[in-house]
Write a protein that holds these residues in place. Structure first.
Motif, PDB file in Angstrom:
ATOM      1  N   GLN A   1      -1.276   3.305   3.059  1.00 18.83           N
ATOM      2  CA  GLN A   1       0.062   2.918   2.629  1.00 18.83           C
ATOM      3  C   GLN A   1       0.919   4.152   2.389  1.00 18.83           C
ATOM      4  OE1 GLN A   1       1.556   0.149   2.443  1.00 18.83           O
ATOM      5  NE2 GLN A   1       0.030  -1.477   2.286  1.00 18.83           N
ATOM      6  N   VAL A   2       2.153   4.071   2.855  1.00 23.28           N
ATOM      7  CA  VAL A   2       3.114   5.150   2.646  1.00 23.28           C
ATOM      8  C   VAL A   2       4.319   4.565   1.929  1.00 23.28           C
ATOM      9  CG1 VAL A   2       4.645   6.808   3.763  1.00 23.28           C
ATOM     10  CG2 VAL A   2       2.339   6.415   4.671  1.00 23.28           C
ATOM     11  N   ARG A   3       4.741   5.257   0.899  1.00 20.26           N
ATOM     12  CA  ARG A   3       5.896   4.798   0.127  1.00 20.26           C
ATOM     13  C   ARG A   3       6.981   5.855   0.184  1.00 20.26           C
ATOM     14  NH1 ARG A   3       6.621   4.706  -6.098  1.00 20.26           N
ATOM     15  NH2 ARG A   3       8.266   3.141  -6.410  1.00 20.26           N
TER      16      ARG A   3
ATOM     17  N   GLY B   1       1.550   8.660  -0.751  1.00 21.92           N
ATOM     18  CA  GLY B   1       0.540   7.750  -0.234  1.00 21.92           C
ATOM     19  C   GLY B   1      -0.417   8.454   0.705  1.00 21.92           C
ATOM     20  N   SER B   2      -0.922   7.704   1.663  1.00 22.46           N
ATOM     21  CA  SER B   2      -1.913   8.231   2.609  1.00 22.46           C
ATOM     22  C   SER B   2      -1.206   9.010   3.710  1.00 22.46           C
ATOM     23  CB  SER B   2      -2.719   7.080   3.209  1.00 22.46           C
ATOM     24  OG  SER B   2      -3.378   6.353   2.201  1.00 22.46           O
TER      25      SER B   2
ATOM     26  N   ARG C   1       3.506   5.888  13.783  1.00 24.61           N
ATOM     27  CA  ARG C   1       4.105   4.884  12.906  1.00 24.61           C
ATOM     28  C   ARG C   1       5.363   5.421  12.238  1.00 24.61           C
ATOM     29  NH1 ARG C   1      -0.705   1.580   9.763  1.00 24.61           N
ATOM     30  NH2 ARG C   1      -1.799   0.856  11.624  1.00 24.61           N
TER      31      ARG C   1
ATOM     32  N   TYR D   1       8.083   4.654   8.953  1.00 21.05           N
ATOM     33  CA  TYR D   1       8.189   4.031   7.645  1.00 21.05           C
ATOM     34  C   TYR D   1       9.624   4.165   7.143  1.00 21.05           C
ATOM     35  CZ  TYR D   1       3.121   4.423   7.873  1.00 21.05           C
ATOM     36  OH  TYR D   1       1.810   4.332   8.272  1.00 21.05           O
TER      37      TYR D   1
ATOM     38  N   ARG E   1      13.884   1.964   0.938  1.00 23.84           N
ATOM     39  CA  ARG E   1      14.639   0.750   0.632  1.00 23.84           C
ATOM     40  C   ARG E   1      16.141   0.975   0.672  1.00 23.84           C
ATOM     41  NH1 ARG E   1      11.887  -2.431  -4.269  1.00 23.84           N
ATOM     42  NH2 ARG E   1      13.259  -4.022  -3.432  1.00 23.84           N
TER      43      ARG E   1
END
Length: 115
Positions: free
Chosen positions: A1-3, A26-27, A102, A104, A107
């Motif tokens: 998970q990446v935030r 995160g990771s 990937r 990400y 918000r």
């Protein structure tokens, strides 16, 4: 998970400045490209600026000379320094990072340029 957590948005007068930050956690082994996008209710999300791991940058034409993107690889953070802001820069600004294949998204943070 990446935030991704963005900060630094707000209300500023035309001609003013703001600095956006986006911290990734995160990771994460290695972040490749880091970018800022923006979106308004009237327009699709558009690229504002991108900085690749080697440091090369690309800017949307309308922000060239006014915005500067930078990154701190040690802290997995990307910044967007915005100067000479115009009303047309008003939008929600989103952070985007590429980790291998990937992407990400944060918000978003609201930037409003108004007198």
């Amino acid at each position: 998970q990446v935030r991704l957590v963005e900060s630094g948005g707000g209300l500023v007068q035309p001609g003013g400045s703001l600095r956006l930050s986006c911290a990734a956690s995160g990771s994460i082994f290695r972040i490749d490209a880091m970018a800022w996008y923006r979106q308004t209710p009237e327009k699709e999300r558009e690229l504002v600026a991108v900085i690749r791991r080697g440091g090369t940058t690309t800017y949307q034409y309308s922000v060239k000379g006014r915005f500067t993107i930078s990154r701190d690889n040690a802290w997995n953070t990307v910044y967007l320094e915005m100067n000479s802001l115009k009303s047309e820069d008003t939008a929600v600004y989103y952070c985007n990072v590429q980790i291998e294949s990937r992407y990400y998204w944060g918000r978003g943070t609201q930037v409003t340029v108004s007198s």
